[in-house]
Write an enzyme that holds these catalytic residues in place. Structure first.
Site, PDB file in Angstrom:
ATOM      1  N   PRO A   2       0.831  -1.202   0.000  1.00 49.25           N
ATOM      2  CA  PRO A   2       0.000   0.000   0.000  1.00 49.25           C
ATOM      3  C   PRO A   2       0.870   1.258   0.000  1.00 49.25           C
ATOM      4  CG  PRO A   2      -0.837  -1.564   1.595  1.00 49.25           C
ATOM      5  CD  PRO A   2       0.526  -2.043   1.153  1.00 49.25           C
ATOM      6  N   GLU A   3       0.894   1.917  -1.153  1.00 45.72           N
ATOM      7  CA  GLU A   3       1.553   3.213  -1.273  1.00 45.72           C
ATOM      8  C   GLU A   3       0.445   4.239  -1.448  1.00 45.72           C
ATOM      9  OE1 GLU A   3       4.796   3.030  -4.144  1.00 45.72           O
ATOM     10  OE2 GLU A   3       4.972   0.876  -3.852  1.00 45.72           O
ATOM     11  N   ARG A 125       1.240  -9.710   8.186  1.00 43.88           N
ATOM     12  CA  ARG A 125       2.584  -9.630   8.764  1.00 43.88           C
ATOM     13  C   ARG A 125       2.674  -8.752  10.002  1.00 43.88           C
ATOM     14  NH1 ARG A 125       6.457  -8.920   3.643  1.00 43.88           N
ATOM     15  NH2 ARG A 125       8.047  -8.759   5.234  1.00 43.88           N
TER      16      ARG A 125
END
Length: 289
Positions: A2-3, A125
């Site tokens: 996600p940018e 994660r």
DNA sequence: CACTTGACCTGTCCGC
DNA sequence: TGCGGACAGGTCAAGT
């Protein structure tokens, strides 16, 4: 992952899906780190609060509540914010959804709304986080103070960009644009894509990149990010929007994850190397070291 | 001080 | 088939 374009896509989805809904409760599952101040201390600020707005700054989402508190969310690598309406239960899954029944084993936080719908914060994660802060304190947190300008603001031009990049004159151009204090929202995908667009090798030192080249690079960053937002972001592995659906920018990528294939500009074989500690994709002909 | 590297995590893929 | 190890990459702390 996600940018900026992915986070903006999630923001637009959430704006449609959760603004106006009333929170029944919020619960952190099995991972205090994902939600450091949940659940005991924060429940009262969630309960019966109305979601009033969803904003974005850099890669961070800001979900504003009528209780004068704001949920600050960073998705980091594998975070997802997925809304599931009550109607979805029993109705099966949309075929274009990347995720199954929720919660699943990656679910860290569940927000339940009064109407029976849910917002899930999943994070395989566990790098991502959610924090509940008084809205007035949000502009003062360390991140907000340090993060650089929004690249898609029309007011952000080469005149602002060049001196900010040159603060990192001694490092590589890729490391410089990944630095969130230089410019907000650029991550590994759009760094590689924009450097290819500007024909700049990622490992070149900033001091050896001309002002004209930096100006082109900024144009490429703006172009790529706008295009990616139109395509709903890049789904490389985990990313999904607020409806659990994938983005399609990766189908339009020119170098990212295209090693071994032909450069769309010159046909040379795209190579994968490592720059600034990251997997880096280049055209060895267009982007000369 | 400026810059680079390692840690944080877990799922996936590759070679043996 | 199972297993170990490399790899993915956003950010911050630690190291050079």
């Amino acid at each position: 992952m996600p940018e900026l374009p992915e986070v903006e896509t999630v923001r637009r989805g959430l704006e449609q899906l959760i603004v106006g809904r009333i929170v029944k409760k919020a619960e952190a599952i099995d991972s205090p780190k994902s939600f450091p101040n949940a659940p005991r201390d924060v429940e009262q600020f969630f309960e019966h609060a109305v979601v009033t707005a969803v904003h974005r700054r850099a890669k961070v989402l800001l979900i504003e509540l009528s209780s004068e508190y704001t949920v600050v969310v960073h998705l980091k690598m594998t975070g997802q914010l997925v809304f599931v309406g009550r109607e979805r239960f029993g109705a099966g899954h949309p075929s274009d959804s990347l995720i199954g029944e929720l919660p699943d084993r990656s679910t860290r936080v569940v927000v339940e709304f009064m109407d029976g719908s849910h917002l899930y914060f999943n994070d395989q994660r566990k790098f991502g986080w959610m924090k509940l802060l008084p809205s007035l304190e949000v502009p003062n947190i360390d991140f907000m103070q340090k993060v650089g300008p929004e690249p898609l603001e029309d007011s952000f031009t080469a005149k602002e960009f060049i001196p900010r990049v040159r603060r990192r004159n001694n490092t590589t151009i890729k490391a410089a644009i990944l630095d969130q204090t230089v410019v907000a929202g650029v991550g590994n995908i759009y760094a590689d894509e924009s450097l290819w667009g500007a024909k700049i090798h990622p490992a070149r030192r900033v001091r050896n990149v001309s002002d004209d080249e930096l100006s082109v690079l900024l144009d490429e960053i703006k172009y790529i990010m706008k295009l990616s937002i139109e395509k709903g972001g890049s789904t490389d592995r985990n990313y999904v929007n607020a409806e659990g659906k994938r983005g399609s920018y990766i189908d339009f990528a020119r170098v990212f994850r295209r090693e071994g294939q032909g450069c769309p500009r010159c046909g040379a074989i795209i190579e994968k190397t490592k720059v600034a500690g990251r997997g880096t994709h280049i055209c060895p002909v267009c982007q000369v070291q």
